[in-house]
Design an enzyme around this catalytic site. Sequence first.
Site, PDB file in Angstrom:
ATOM      1  N   GLU A 168      43.979  40.267  36.129  1.00 58.12           N
ATOM      2  CA  GLU A 168      43.176  40.999  37.106  1.00 58.12           C
ATOM      3  C   GLU A 168      43.887  42.300  37.477  1.00 58.12           C
ATOM      4  O   GLU A 168      45.053  42.274  37.879  1.00 58.12           O
ATOM      5  CB  GLU A 168      42.965  40.123  38.352  1.00 58.12           C
ATOM      6  CG  GLU A 168      42.134  38.876  38.041  1.00 58.12           C
ATOM      7  CD  GLU A 168      42.353  37.733  39.026  1.00 58.12           C
ATOM      8  OE1 GLU A 168      42.946  37.953  40.084  1.00 58.12           O
ATOM      9  OE2 GLU A 168      41.931  36.604  38.700  1.00 58.12           O
ATOM     10  N   LEU A 212      37.552  37.912  37.634  1.00 58.26           N
ATOM     11  CA  LEU A 212      38.390  37.217  38.611  1.00 58.26           C
ATOM     12  C   LEU A 212      38.311  35.704  38.387  1.00 58.26           C
ATOM     13  O   LEU A 212      37.485  35.026  39.005  1.00 58.26           O
ATOM     14  CB  LEU A 212      37.917  37.600  40.018  1.00 58.26           C
ATOM     15  CG  LEU A 212      38.948  37.549  41.148  1.00 58.26           C
ATOM     16  CD1 LEU A 212      38.410  38.213  42.394  1.00 58.26           C
ATOM     17  CD2 LEU A 212      39.455  36.171  41.433  1.00 58.26           C
ATOM     18  N   GLU A 269      41.165  32.673  37.293  1.00 60.69           N
ATOM     19  CA  GLU A 269      42.498  32.314  36.807  1.00 60.69           C
ATOM     20  C   GLU A 269      42.468  31.207  35.762  1.00 60.69           C
ATOM     21  O   GLU A 269      43.251  31.233  34.806  1.00 60.69           O
ATOM     22  CB  GLU A 269      43.391  31.913  37.982  1.00 60.69           C
ATOM     23  CG  GLU A 269      43.901  33.084  38.820  1.00 60.69           C
ATOM     24  CD  GLU A 269      42.877  33.662  39.792  1.00 60.69           C
ATOM     25  OE1 GLU A 269      41.812  33.036  39.971  1.00 60.69           O
ATOM     26  OE2 GLU A 269      43.135  34.720  40.388  1.00 60.69           O
ATOM     27  N   GLN A 326      47.947  37.189  39.693  1.00 58.98           N
ATOM     28  CA  GLN A 326      48.308  38.216  40.661  1.00 58.98           C
ATOM     29  C   GLN A 326      49.385  37.775  41.653  1.00 58.98           C
ATOM     30  O   GLN A 326      50.267  38.557  42.012  1.00 58.98           O
ATOM     31  CB  GLN A 326      47.052  38.695  41.385  1.00 58.98           C
ATOM     32  CG  GLN A 326      47.091  40.152  41.743  1.00 58.98           C
ATOM     33  CD  GLN A 326      45.698  40.724  41.890  1.00 58.98           C
ATOM     34  OE1 GLN A 326      44.968  40.349  42.810  1.00 58.98           O
ATOM     35  NE2 GLN A 326      45.314  41.638  41.015  1.00 58.98           N
ATOM     36  N   HIS A 366      50.565  34.214  49.477  1.00 64.09           N
ATOM     37  CA  HIS A 366      51.224  35.247  48.683  1.00 64.09           C
ATOM     38  C   HIS A 366      52.743  35.048  48.658  1.00 64.09           C
ATOM     39  O   HIS A 366      53.457  35.918  48.180  1.00 64.09           O
ATOM     40  CB  HIS A 366      50.896  36.642  49.244  1.00 64.09           C
ATOM     41  CG  HIS A 366      49.477  37.067  49.016  1.00 64.09           C
ATOM     42  ND1 HIS A 366      48.411  36.422  49.572  1.00 64.09           N
ATOM     43  CD2 HIS A 366      48.952  38.082  48.264  1.00 64.09           C
ATOM     44  CE1 HIS A 366      47.276  37.033  49.198  1.00 64.09           C
ATOM     45  NE2 HIS A 366      47.587  38.028  48.403  1.00 64.09           N
TER      46      HIS A 366
HETATM   47  C1  LIG Z   1      41.828  33.235  43.401  1.00 58.78           C
HETATM   48  C2  LIG Z   1      42.351  34.569  43.763  1.00 58.78           C
HETATM   49  N1  LIG Z   1      42.744  35.392  42.790  1.00 58.78           N
HETATM   50  C3  LIG Z   1      43.212  36.622  43.085  1.00 58.78           C
HETATM   51  C4  LIG Z   1      43.300  37.042  44.371  1.00 58.78           C
HETATM   52  C5  LIG Z   1      43.831  38.440  44.715  1.00 58.78           C
HETATM   53  N2  LIG Z   1      42.690  39.227  45.190  1.00 58.78           N
HETATM   54  C6  LIG Z   1      42.451  39.367  46.498  1.00 58.78           C
HETATM   55  S1  LIG Z   1      40.996  40.123  46.780  1.00 58.78           S
HETATM   56  C7  LIG Z   1      40.683  40.290  45.140  1.00 58.78           C
HETATM   57  C8  LIG Z   1      39.424  40.939  44.693  1.00 58.78           C
HETATM   58  C9  LIG Z   1      38.241  40.294  45.325  1.00 58.78           C
HETATM   59  O1  LIG Z   1      37.083  40.977  44.955  1.00 58.78           O
HETATM   60  P1  LIG Z   1      35.697  40.600  45.590  1.00 58.78           P
HETATM   61  O2  LIG Z   1      35.444  39.139  45.400  1.00 58.78           O
HETATM   62  O3  LIG Z   1      34.694  41.516  45.021  1.00 58.78           O
HETATM   63  O4  LIG Z   1      35.876  40.813  47.142  1.00 58.78           O
HETATM   64  P2  LIG Z   1      36.205  42.177  47.897  1.00 58.78           P
HETATM   65  O5  LIG Z   1      37.691  42.260  47.972  1.00 58.78           O
HETATM   66  O6  LIG Z   1      35.603  43.285  47.112  1.00 58.78           O
HETATM   67  O7  LIG Z   1      35.588  42.028  49.235  1.00 58.78           O
HETATM   68  C10 LIG Z   1      41.713  39.758  44.398  1.00 58.78           C
HETATM   69  C11 LIG Z   1      41.774  39.763  42.924  1.00 58.78           C
HETATM   70  C12 LIG Z   1      42.895  36.137  45.364  1.00 58.78           C
HETATM   71  N3  LIG Z   1      42.957  36.438  46.665  1.00 58.78           N
HETATM   72  N4  LIG Z   1      42.417  34.919  45.029  1.00 58.78           N
END
Ligand SMILES: Cc1ncc(C[n+]2csc(CCOP(=O)(O)OP(=O)(O)O)c2C)c(N)n1
Lengths: 326, 326, 359, 359
Positions: free
Chosen positions: B29, B58, B60, B82, B129
């Site tokens: 990602e 997105l 994993e 990530q 995190h």
């Molecule tokens: C399972 C997971 N993978 C990776 C992350 C790191 N991460 C946090 S927000 C995000 C993107 C999320 O995108 P979206 O679902 O479109 O929500 P937005 O942030 O745009 O509101 C990522 C990859 C996470 N929090 N949870």
Amino acid sequence: MAEINMVQAVNLALARALEDDPSVVVLGEDVGINGGVFRATEGLYNRFGQDRILDTPLAEALIAGMSVGMAAAGLRPVSEIQFMGFIYPTIDQLECHASRLRNRTRGRLSCPMVIRAPYGGGVHAPEHHSESREAMLAHIPGLRVVIPSSPSRAYGLLLAAIRDPDPVVFLEPKKLYRANAEHVEDDGIALPMDTGFVLREGDDVSLVTWGAMVQESFAAAATLSTRGIEAEIIDVSTLNPFDPEQVLASVEKTGRCVIIHEAVRTGGFGSEIGATIAEHGLMSLLAPVKRVTAPDTVVPLAKLESCFMPGADSIVQAATDLMAYS
Amino acid sequence: MAEINMVQAVNLALARALEDDPSVVVLGEDVGINGGVFRATEGLYNRFGQDRILDTPLAEALIAGMSVGMAAAGLRPVSEIQFMGFIYPTIDQLECHASRLRNRTRGRLSCPMVIRAPYGGGVHAPEHHSESREAMLAHIPGLRVVIPSSPSRAYGLLLAAIRDPDPVVFLEPKKLYRANAEHVEDDGIALPMDTGFVLREGDDVSLVTWGAMVQESFAAAATLSTRGIEAEIIDVSTLNPFDPEQVLASVEKTGRCVIIHEAVRTGGFGSEIGATIAEHGLMSLLAPVKRVTAPDTVVPLAKLESCFMPGADSIVQAATDLMAYS
Amino acid sequence: MVSREPELEIPFHRFIDEVGQVVQKLPGFATDPQNLVPLYRAMMLTRVFDERAVGLQRTGRLGTYASSLGQEAVGVGVAAAMRDQDVLLPSFREQGAMLWRGVSMKELLLYWGGDERGSDFTKARSDFPICIPVGTQFSHAAGVAFALKQQGVDAAAVAVAGDGATSKGDFYEAMNITGAWRLPVVFVINNNQWAISVSRTKQTAARSLAQKSVAAGILGLQVDGNDVVAVKQTVSEALERARHSCVATVVEAVTYRLTDHTTADDASRYRSDEEVSKHWQYEPVRRLRQFMENNHAWSSADEEALQKQVASEVETAIQAYLDSDAPAAGSMFDYLYKNPPKSLANQRDHIVTRAADDG
Amino acid sequence: MVSREPELEIPFHRFIDEVGQVVQKLPGFATDPQNLVPLYRAMMLTRVFDERAVGLQRTGRLGTYASSLGQEAVGVGVAAAMRDQDVLLPSFREQGAMLWRGVSMKELLLYWGGDERGSDFTKARSDFPICIPVGTQFSHAAGVAFALKQQGVDAAAVAVAGDGATSKGDFYEAMNITGAWRLPVVFVINNNQWAISVSRTKQTAARSLAQKSVAAGILGLQVDGNDVVAVKQTVSEALERARHSCVATVVEAVTYRLTDHTTADDASRYRSDEEVSKHWQYEPVRRLRQFMENNHAWSSADEEALQKQVASEVETAIQAYLDSDAPAAGSMFDYLYKNPPKSLANQRDHIVTRAADDG
Ligand SMILES: Cc1ncc(C[n+]2csc(CCOP(=O)(O)OP(=O)(O)O)c2C)c(N)n1
Ligand SMILES: Cc1ncc(C[n+]2csc(CCOP(=O)(O)OP(=O)(O)O)c2C)c(N)n1
Ligand SMILES: [Mg+2]
Ligand SMILES: [Mg+2]
């Protein structure tokens, strides 16, 4: 009342919990009319109906995640993962939510849920049907990991797990499912979690174990006894939270400890016990600690399964070796 | 060449591997144009193009499962999760497939893949995190778990991981990402896995650790030295397969051992080391083994993170306590 | 030989367009524009709160923070459609919804400031806390919905997550069971076009995110996520269906993230200024104000008063946050188990002593 | 107010109906019915093999076994549509496909008899081994397809799994990336109406499993899974699309499991004899024979000869299996790592010695 085996004891505890508490629901793959692939939920569907005994779609992550939602909203879900080999997709929910919801919300929400799964080898099952990865789950704070080793302990501990206000993973050693039937009183009395059971007393060596290896330890103890060596057997039973005191007390008495588990050696939960002794029981030791475990490889398919699994022979050997120290 | 930090060293190793071997692909990602949330893949997208530096959806579990397919079909995928807090959905694929494909097919198919993930605390990040759950992965036979503790070791070990014919989980202590820049030669030389590094020699006490706790151990060693106590520091580096000999050799010399990790105590990988000493190093011990770890609870949010994390103070205390034995 | 996707029509709902014009007969609650003032107020509060929270982060007084700039109509519209006993399961960008539900600004700040007490909501006590692992709250919603249905509560669960979350298997597994078991859930996809640096089009080849509902045999539709009237109305209808007929719906709210993913992100690395500027034209706050002004329900004076009031409210909350006592070190143990094991008490003592020694 | 699923049409392919009548112009390969003999032969082999394997299990000479009784046309049709360099990723019920691909009966028996050497296929060396954790092979297929595309190989990946597998998140995540990245994959859903005791209708509210493709923006269609001509033709077309245009397809093969889930199951606990009997009318082997007989491409003499030949082939394979030497205890260590650590050698010695001591 007739003697019952461990599957029947699990069934009895589930029925009792469902009867006693309307918030208990049972869910999982094939737990309904089929009664579970091991028949642990047999008869529950007819008795408690389709609103409480729930066949889920084939999705383990969902089973865990839904349980979190159900539990937070006032139910007590008891789910079945068909084999521990399919439990891995639930780890995300167990680690990120089930074990944390109470802590995260400072007690506002909580997660009284149980995940049951048969685990371990010894029944010549296909690949992924014989693993013992309890140590992975026992490393998650906030989660309880409980393993019974007899029908009556299965009954009493499962009741404790279901009644507990926090999440419990309840792992059932499938090698014992149909072994050693015994009389189990359906008295609704729970057994204590967070500590183990001293199942046999002895002064010479402590055998510290759980699950199906309790049986092997008894076999070993019998052999050792004929040689004048009296083993104390501790069924650890609750791996997390682990009770160090009980093991340390035994080792203080015997001065010798063999830790036995079906799981592979490296990073198995036996290491926690060994390390605990190295930290707090060192001065009582008359001999090094020994671990009798499966080797660090993939559980082989059926033809070599028995070579892979530890047994009474290895326990006897280890204990005898330790007696050479004095 | 200028000194670089650990993120830059990871970047350098990735670029080198991509340059040397056309079968290497990087996925995850935000690893593409964004260069990864920690910038570990910065510049790779422009340099190696969108066919080799791949932004995934997105998901994993998918990243791990796709890597298995890619690897079996001749590529060498290096994926980024990530944060370790999102690695749990990959465990199913790591346990059921990545670690088993070679064994299952008697060598017909194999799985040369790397999963990289930042792990550990110390940067005041949001929930999920800051975890250190390396022990869960180190319990999977067939998988390597490797953790660097400096820019040059990150460079050399990552190259080793990528070139290895079997799957490796490569965990990067994010507290060290931007600490301690040093000169790193881009010589393409891999460092050995499956054993650790003796980073400091000393006769009085062994500090056995990995990841960000190496830094704390050095701080502790400096303090101890002013008090006349010379610590030996072992960076275990490869947790699975674990090399017991190196630790045992050190303990044989010093007679005292403090095991330090960021992970919570129960079932942490420190237990494997403690148990190994209890089994094979008992006779060298002048004092009990000590573990300095995080407590058995959820990593707190930022305000209490520093209370949760072990530090040099606790290591100094533990080592000093052990010196009282003789 | 089939060579194209099956035809399928996904409805798109909008009542008020970019310039505040009505494009479709307004739903009942919106016919009197005065009724929209609370929505406007909540959106404005969200915007100001976000802005100030980002400022606190920049000055080291808050942790990483995810602003909802440009997406305020989604959170507010969703929450305004809910009843008290419905359960909200938010992601990390739903302060608009959470504030409406009664979570306080101080609680939100505590949370993002690194203090678990922020999730011990004084109101909305059955709502779920902020969910960080993307998409994991979907199956919780299914579980909550089952419990509500089982207990005979006339309510539904509302899970909100982003466009990126629709790529996680959890979304699909949860949707599927709401179809198979007929569970009262509304899945709101807050589609802000970006998942950090991954654009909506790179995330999936599906033409809409709403159509993912087809996989589960539940309903799916799109709504203009910058039209708070449309969001509220669409979610209200979905909630009705959920409560009365146990039919679940995916509501894709189409909007845009006008700022960085979080304070830890720099969106200029992966998207153009032009793209962002273009989307400022459609943003929800000005749109609603325009509509209210067009309909003589709002004046500059009103605006000025509101700004003042909101600023002071936010300021008060920030002050309360900054003044709050530090959490006690021992608290990290006190909520892990209801019945803690003895061994934990020793560890607690150790940590508490060490923290005290540190001062 | 929307209150129903979006309309959507999923094609259904069938060429030969239950009584062997042609219902649609036959595809090229089937116009000469002689060409169907190999398919018939393979289906018969699969059926006899399954029957004998179940017998071996019942007499303690094989482990748990999953028969494909009634589903032979799916495996055979899928494999017959593939080229050598395509890659098959099977579940545990695809012996029909595996045998066609060149996996030997002895290898299959070794595997189910508990010997890893059964997955070291002599032929089909790039195909994946049997996958036990349901649905986990879908994402492998996406990875394989990416590698094939990247390496410029004109081939595709074919993952086969059951109706139950469509509830796993893995299915959705894998479908989604094949759409987003345009990967050459065919997802075959061998819909035998049951996932152990959970019926297709309890598994999902989706009207078809093929429509789950809509979630990923890829193609989806149904085929009569008891019509081997339709299966082969449909999968061929899907493979063409995959190889030439990198468009992925979900092919839902509608069939029925005529026997227990595995030898460990007792299907009479959860489904009626009537249901099973009804489905015997549609089974694929008799149907194809009927068609070939109708077209004078098959006689009783042919049938008798085939039966004899197949029986003897299967018998030979079983004998070879039963005669095979036991795996060596040390072999459980020899393929774990290419470069094993020293510590493993000690463990190996211990196990080998212990096994030798045991006799
Ligand atoms: C399972 C997971 N993978 C990776 C992350 C790191 N991460 C946090 S927000 C995000 C993107 C999320 O995108 P979206 O679902 O479109 O929500 P937005 O942030 O745009 O509101 C990522 C990859 C996470 N929090 N949870
Ligand atoms: C992930 C996972 N969960 C549970 C199981 C146990 N199990 C084996 S087959 C099966 C049902 C599979 O149904 P389906 O996908 O329809 O395939 P079929 O058996 O009908 O061919 C289950 C639940 C498994 N193998 N993998
Ligand atoms: Mg987004
Ligand atoms: Mg099926």
